[in-house]
Design a protein around this motif. Structure first.
Motif, PDB file in Angstrom:
ATOM      1  N   ASP A   1       0.812  -1.218   0.000  1.00 42.23           N
ATOM      2  CA  ASP A   1       0.000   0.000   0.000  1.00 42.23           C
ATOM      3  C   ASP A   1       0.845   1.268   0.000  1.00 42.23           C
ATOM      4  OD1 ASP A   1      -2.191  -1.614   0.114  1.00 42.23           O
ATOM      5  OD2 ASP A   1      -2.630  -1.242   2.227  1.00 42.23           O
ATOM      6  N   ILE A   2       2.141   1.155  -0.209  1.00 45.39           N
ATOM      7  CA  ILE A   2       3.044   2.288  -0.004  1.00 45.39           C
ATOM      8  C   ILE A   2       2.698   3.505  -0.866  1.00 45.39           C
ATOM      9  CG2 ILE A   2       4.868   1.673  -1.641  1.00 45.39           C
ATOM     10  CD1 ILE A   2       6.801   2.323   0.784  1.00 45.39           C
ATOM     11  N   ARG A   3       2.119   3.282  -2.024  1.00 46.10           N
ATOM     12  CA  ARG A   3       1.809   4.405  -2.918  1.00 46.10           C
ATOM     13  C   ARG A   3       0.344   4.851  -2.832  1.00 46.10           C
ATOM     14  NH1 ARG A   3       6.057   1.974  -5.696  1.00 46.10           N
ATOM     15  NH2 ARG A   3       7.624   3.465  -6.363  1.00 46.10           N
ATOM     16  N   LYS A   4      -0.464   4.165  -2.059  1.00 46.66           N
ATOM     17  CA  LYS A   4      -1.884   4.505  -1.956  1.00 46.66           C
ATOM     18  C   LYS A   4      -2.086   5.639  -0.958  1.00 46.66           C
ATOM     19  CE  LYS A   4      -3.648  -0.112  -2.949  1.00 46.66           C
ATOM     20  NZ  LYS A   4      -4.385  -1.247  -2.383  1.00 46.66           N
ATOM     21  N   LYS A   5      -2.976   6.558  -1.305  1.00 46.06           N
ATOM     22  CA  LYS A   5      -3.325   7.634  -0.371  1.00 46.06           C
ATOM     23  C   LYS A   5      -4.194   7.064   0.741  1.00 46.06           C
ATOM     24  CE  LYS A   5      -3.003  11.867  -2.836  1.00 46.06           C
ATOM     25  NZ  LYS A   5      -3.577  13.167  -2.975  1.00 46.06           N
ATOM     26  N   GLY A   6      -3.962   7.517   1.951  1.00 51.87           N
ATOM     27  CA  GLY A   6      -4.766   7.078   3.083  1.00 51.87           C
ATOM     28  C   GLY A   6      -4.431   5.685   3.584  1.00 51.87           C
ATOM     29  N   ALA A   7      -3.352   5.098   3.078  1.00 53.49           N
ATOM     30  CA  ALA A   7      -2.962   3.756   3.527  1.00 53.49           C
ATOM     31  C   ALA A   7      -2.543   3.809   4.992  1.00 53.49           C
ATOM     32  CB  ALA A   7      -1.823   3.223   2.665  1.00 53.49           C
ATOM     33  N   ARG A   8      -2.866   2.767   5.725  1.00 53.30           N
ATOM     34  CA  ARG A   8      -2.509   2.707   7.143  1.00 53.30           C
ATOM     35  C   ARG A   8      -1.164   2.017   7.313  1.00 53.30           C
ATOM     36  NH1 ARG A   8      -7.698   0.126   9.690  1.00 53.30           N
ATOM     37  NH2 ARG A   8      -7.320  -1.215   7.942  1.00 53.30           N
ATOM     38  N   ASP A   9      -0.419   2.475   8.293  1.00 51.82           N
ATOM     39  CA  ASP A   9       0.895   1.915   8.579  1.00 51.82           C
ATOM     40  C   ASP A   9       0.784   0.602   9.333  1.00 51.82           C
ATOM     41  OD1 ASP A   9       2.337   3.965   7.384  1.00 51.82           O
ATOM     42  OD2 ASP A   9       2.461   5.140   9.217  1.00 51.82           O
ATOM     43  N   MET A  10       1.908  -0.091   9.393  1.00 54.53           N
ATOM     44  CA  MET A  10       2.051  -1.328  10.154  1.00 54.53           C
ATOM     45  C   MET A  10       2.833  -1.017  11.429  1.00 54.53           C
ATOM     46  SD  MET A  10       0.656  -3.669   8.220  1.00 54.53           S
ATOM     47  CE  MET A  10       1.255  -5.218   8.877  1.00 54.53           C
ATOM     48  N   VAL A  11       2.657  -1.852  12.429  1.00 57.71           N
ATOM     49  CA  VAL A  11       3.366  -1.715  13.706  1.00 57.71           C
ATOM     50  C   VAL A  11       4.127  -3.011  13.968  1.00 57.71           C
ATOM     51  CG1 VAL A  11       3.092  -1.499  16.203  1.00 57.71           C
ATOM     52  CG2 VAL A  11       1.663  -0.146  14.681  1.00 57.71           C
ATOM     53  N   LEU A  12       5.378  -2.880  14.373  1.00 60.58           N
ATOM     54  CA  LEU A  12       6.189  -4.016  14.788  1.00 60.58           C
ATOM     55  C   LEU A  12       6.658  -3.739  16.211  1.00 60.58           C
ATOM     56  CD1 LEU A  12       7.768  -6.660  14.127  1.00 60.58           C
ATOM     57  CD2 LEU A  12       9.665  -5.179  13.454  1.00 60.58           C
ATOM     58  N   LEU A  13       6.352  -4.644  17.104  1.00 63.52           N
ATOM     59  CA  LEU A  13       6.806  -4.548  18.490  1.00 63.52           C
ATOM     60  C   LEU A  13       7.717  -5.735  18.755  1.00 63.52           C
ATOM     61  CD1 LEU A  13       6.654  -3.370  21.413  1.00 63.52           C
ATOM     62  CD2 LEU A  13       4.789  -4.994  21.790  1.00 63.52           C
ATOM     63  N   THR A  14       8.967  -5.474  19.085  1.00 67.44           N
ATOM     64  CA  THR A  14       9.879  -6.567  19.424  1.00 67.44           C
ATOM     65  C   THR A  14       9.808  -6.823  20.926  1.00 67.44           C
ATOM     66  OG1 THR A  14      11.760  -5.051  19.643  1.00 67.44           O
ATOM     67  CG2 THR A  14      11.437  -6.112  17.497  1.00 67.44           C
ATOM     68  N   LEU A  15       9.932  -8.097  21.273  1.00 69.67           N
ATOM     69  CA  LEU A  15       9.795  -8.529  22.668  1.00 69.67           C
ATOM     70  C   LEU A  15      11.095  -9.125  23.181  1.00 69.67           C
ATOM     71  CD1 LEU A  15       6.346 -10.302  22.246  1.00 69.67           C
ATOM     72  CD2 LEU A  15       6.764  -8.027  23.185  1.00 69.67           C
ATOM     73  N   LYS A  16      11.322  -8.993  24.476  1.00 72.71           N
ATOM     74  CA  LYS A  16      12.512  -9.576  25.090  1.00 72.71           C
ATOM     75  C   LYS A  16      12.438 -11.096  25.016  1.00 72.71           C
ATOM     76  CE  LYS A  16      13.371  -5.765  28.180  1.00 72.71           C
ATOM     77  NZ  LYS A  16      13.342  -5.250  29.534  1.00 72.71           N
ATOM     78  N   GLN A  17      13.589 -11.714  24.848  1.00 69.68           N
ATOM     79  CA  GLN A  17      13.653 -13.172  24.731  1.00 69.68           C
ATOM     80  C   GLN A  17      14.261 -13.815  25.973  1.00 69.68           C
ATOM     81  OE1 GLN A  17      12.268 -14.955  21.898  1.00 69.68           O
ATOM     82  NE2 GLN A  17      11.352 -12.942  22.159  1.00 69.68           N
ATOM     83  N   ASP A  18      14.204 -13.123  27.083  1.00 75.17           N
ATOM     84  CA  ASP A  18      14.681 -13.629  28.358  1.00 75.17           C
ATOM     85  C   ASP A  18      13.679 -14.671  28.863  1.00 75.17           C
ATOM     86  OD1 ASP A  18      15.545 -14.033  30.932  1.00 75.17           O
ATOM     87  OD2 ASP A  18      15.619 -11.928  31.469  1.00 75.17           O
ATOM     88  N   GLU A  19      14.153 -15.821  29.334  1.00 71.75           N
ATOM     89  CA  GLU A  19      13.256 -16.883  29.803  1.00 71.75           C
ATOM     90  C   GLU A  19      12.234 -16.391  30.823  1.00 71.75           C
ATOM     91  OE1 GLU A  19      14.552 -20.754  31.279  1.00 71.75           O
ATOM     92  OE2 GLU A  19      15.958 -20.805  29.595  1.00 71.75           O
ATOM     93  N   GLU A  20      12.656 -15.505  31.703  1.00 70.38           N
ATOM     94  CA  GLU A  20      11.755 -15.013  32.754  1.00 70.38           C
ATOM     95  C   GLU A  20      10.748 -13.996  32.219  1.00 70.38           C
ATOM     96  OE1 GLU A  20      14.144 -13.556  35.960  1.00 70.38           O
ATOM     97  OE2 GLU A  20      15.280 -15.417  36.087  1.00 70.38           O
TER      98      GLU A  20
END
Length: 115
Positions: free
Chosen positions: A57-76
């Motif tokens: 959708d990068i060239r479309k007007k009004g396109a919504r963005d994506m969200v990436l949330l990275t998470l900790k990989q600690d066992e606890e």
């Protein structure tokens, strides 16, 4: 979880795959699918929040963005969903313009990286 920051909202996730209802609280987020399988993320489990354009959708007007949330990989600190450890969340931003700010606040993240 603590006080609610916003009304529950349904998002279509890429990772983990599926439609989930997410509730944002002042001390984390809680997501649940139609089969009542759920996970929650506390602020101490979140690492980085990245917002990027949806490739097709990068060239479309009004396109919504994506969200990436990275998470900790600690066992606890690991977050599990359907007996699998999650390393990230990825989803399209809902139309509610305040969602991203509430999401950031719920996870106590100070910065949002924009690509």
């Amino acid at each position: 979880l603590g006080d609610s920051l916003a009304e529950e909202i349904e998002v279509s996730m890429i990772a983990p795959r599926g439609r989930l209802k997410c509730s944002l609280f002042d001390d984390g987020i809680y997501c649940v699918n139609a089969k009542d399988e759920s996970f929650q993320i506390r602020p101490d489990q979140a690492m980085q929040l990245v917002v990027f354009p949806k490739p097709e959708d990068i060239r479309k007007k009004g396109a919504r963005d994506m969200v990436l949330l990275t998470l900790k990989q600690d066992e606890e600190e690991e977050v599990t969903f359907k007996n699998k450890t999650l390393s990230q969340l990825c989803f399209q931003l809902p139309t509610d313009s305040s969602f991203l700010e509430h999401f950031r606040t719920a996870l106590n993240l100070t910065d949002i990286a924009r690509v």
